[in-house]
Design a protein around this motif. Structure first.
Motif, PDB file in Angstrom:
ATOM      1  N   SER A  94     -14.380  10.625  -3.789  1.00 56.35           N
ATOM      2  CA  SER A  94     -14.432   9.210  -4.141  1.00 56.35           C
ATOM      3  C   SER A  94     -14.063   9.060  -5.612  1.00 56.35           C
ATOM      4  O   SER A  94     -14.822   9.457  -6.494  1.00 56.35           O
ATOM      5  CB  SER A  94     -15.847   8.665  -3.895  1.00 56.35           C
ATOM      6  OG  SER A  94     -15.946   7.355  -4.376  1.00 56.35           O
ATOM      7  N   ASP A 102      -7.958  -0.980  -6.119  1.00 57.97           N
ATOM      8  CA  ASP A 102      -9.382  -1.242  -5.981  1.00 57.97           C
ATOM      9  C   ASP A 102     -10.152  -0.395  -6.986  1.00 57.97           C
ATOM     10  O   ASP A 102      -9.630   0.580  -7.527  1.00 57.97           O
ATOM     11  CB  ASP A 102      -9.823  -0.898  -4.549  1.00 57.97           C
ATOM     12  CG  ASP A 102     -11.089  -1.619  -4.141  1.00 57.97           C
ATOM     13  OD1 ASP A 102     -11.666  -2.344  -4.976  1.00 57.97           O
ATOM     14  OD2 ASP A 102     -11.518  -1.451  -2.990  1.00 57.97           O
ATOM     15  N   SER A 127      -4.451   2.916  -7.863  1.00 61.22           N
ATOM     16  CA  SER A 127      -5.344   2.205  -6.957  1.00 61.22           C
ATOM     17  C   SER A 127      -5.391   0.726  -7.321  1.00 61.22           C
ATOM     18  O   SER A 127      -5.387   0.359  -8.489  1.00 61.22           O
ATOM     19  CB  SER A 127      -6.753   2.791  -7.035  1.00 61.22           C
ATOM     20  OG  SER A 127      -7.625   2.063  -6.213  1.00 61.22           O
ATOM     21  N   MET A 151      -8.056   8.091 -11.895  1.00 58.68           N
ATOM     22  CA  MET A 151      -7.536   6.875 -11.290  1.00 58.68           C
ATOM     23  C   MET A 151      -6.742   6.062 -12.307  1.00 58.68           C
ATOM     24  O   MET A 151      -7.181   5.865 -13.433  1.00 58.68           O
ATOM     25  CB  MET A 151      -8.670   6.014 -10.748  1.00 58.68           C
ATOM     26  CG  MET A 151      -8.179   4.726 -10.107  1.00 58.68           C
ATOM     27  SD  MET A 151      -9.475   3.569  -9.699  1.00 58.68           S
ATOM     28  CE  MET A 151     -10.321   4.451  -8.425  1.00 58.68           C
ATOM     29  N   PHE A 156       0.842  -1.183   0.000  1.00 55.61           N
ATOM     30  CA  PHE A 156       0.000   0.000   0.000  1.00 55.61           C
ATOM     31  C   PHE A 156       0.885   1.243   0.000  1.00 55.61           C
ATOM     32  O   PHE A 156       1.778   1.378   0.816  1.00 55.61           O
ATOM     33  CB  PHE A 156      -0.908   0.023   1.232  1.00 55.61           C
ATOM     34  CG  PHE A 156      -1.904  -1.103   1.252  1.00 55.61           C
ATOM     35  CD1 PHE A 156      -2.958  -1.117   0.373  1.00 55.61           C
ATOM     36  CD2 PHE A 156      -1.763  -2.139   2.149  1.00 55.61           C
ATOM     37  CE1 PHE A 156      -3.872  -2.158   0.380  1.00 55.61           C
ATOM     38  CE2 PHE A 156      -2.670  -3.177   2.176  1.00 55.61           C
ATOM     39  CZ  PHE A 156      -3.729  -3.181   1.290  1.00 55.61           C
ATOM     40  N   ARG A 177     -11.469   4.480  -4.743  1.00 58.11           N
ATOM     41  CA  ARG A 177     -10.469   4.947  -3.791  1.00 58.11           C
ATOM     42  C   ARG A 177     -10.847   6.338  -3.322  1.00 58.11           C
ATOM     43  O   ARG A 177     -11.289   7.174  -4.109  1.00 58.11           O
ATOM     44  CB  ARG A 177      -9.088   4.976  -4.437  1.00 58.11           C
ATOM     45  CG  ARG A 177      -8.037   5.504  -3.478  1.00 58.11           C
ATOM     46  CD  ARG A 177      -6.665   5.182  -3.881  1.00 58.11           C
ATOM     47  NE  ARG A 177      -5.738   5.767  -2.911  1.00 58.11           N
ATOM     48  CZ  ARG A 177      -4.447   5.755  -3.053  1.00 58.11           C
ATOM     49  NH1 ARG A 177      -3.906   5.173  -4.090  1.00 58.11           N
ATOM     50  NH2 ARG A 177      -3.670   6.302  -2.159  1.00 58.11           N
TER      51      ARG A 177
END
Length: 151
Positions: free
Chosen positions: A121, A100, A98, A140, A77, A103
């Motif tokens: 977000s 995911d 990210s 992202m 991370f 994020r």
């Protein structure tokens, strides 16, 4: 008083008692959302009988992946703050990596600390996301795997 309480529980309708259910994850396991290979990879061997297991032996999921990365001398991370060298625009956005699909990013404006932290977000399905205070644009960079099912 206790007799009255017991009597009230005994005559309570079944629907009222059925609304309280235990939390269970069996549905996710049986639905195929989690593959057998990912379960094996994300489970440690467990502790030996009569001994206290180490963190690595008992860790599962993302915690296990993070511990294995630290053993290799890597950080799974990225905990460093974003390098805000400019205010993000649609043509030159602030890129956030990210693992995911979603994020959360805290924007403090440009130059740094020019406004209170506003949490944005970022979503993989969006081209860009914008801070409502300073207008900085974020995008992202999805570096995760589509096969990972970290719920």
């Amino acid at each position: 008083m206790f007799a009255l309480r017991r009597a009230a529980v005994a005559v309570a309708p079944v629907a009222a008692r059925a609304s309280v259910r235990p939390f269970s994850v069996m549905g996710a396991r049986l639905s195929g959302a989690v593959s057998a290979e990912s379960i094996e990879k994300n489970l440690g061997p467990g502790g030996q009988a009569g001994q206290v297991p180490t963190d690595l032996e008992q860790a599962t999921g993302l915690e296990r992946i993070e511990l294995l990365a630290k053993l290799e001398g890597k950080e799974f991370f990225d905990m460093e703050p974003l390098n805000m060298t400019h205010i993000g625009t649609v043509k030159n956005p602030i890129v956030v990596k990210s693992h995911d699909n979603v994020r959360f990013v805290g924007c403090t404006g440009y130059p740094a600390e020019s406004h209170d932290t506003i949490w944005i977000s970022l979503d993989k399905s969006h081209d860009n996301d914008r801070c409502p205070e300073c207008g900085s644009v974020f995008t992202m960079d999805f570096v995760g795997s589509e096969d990972d099912h970290h719920h």
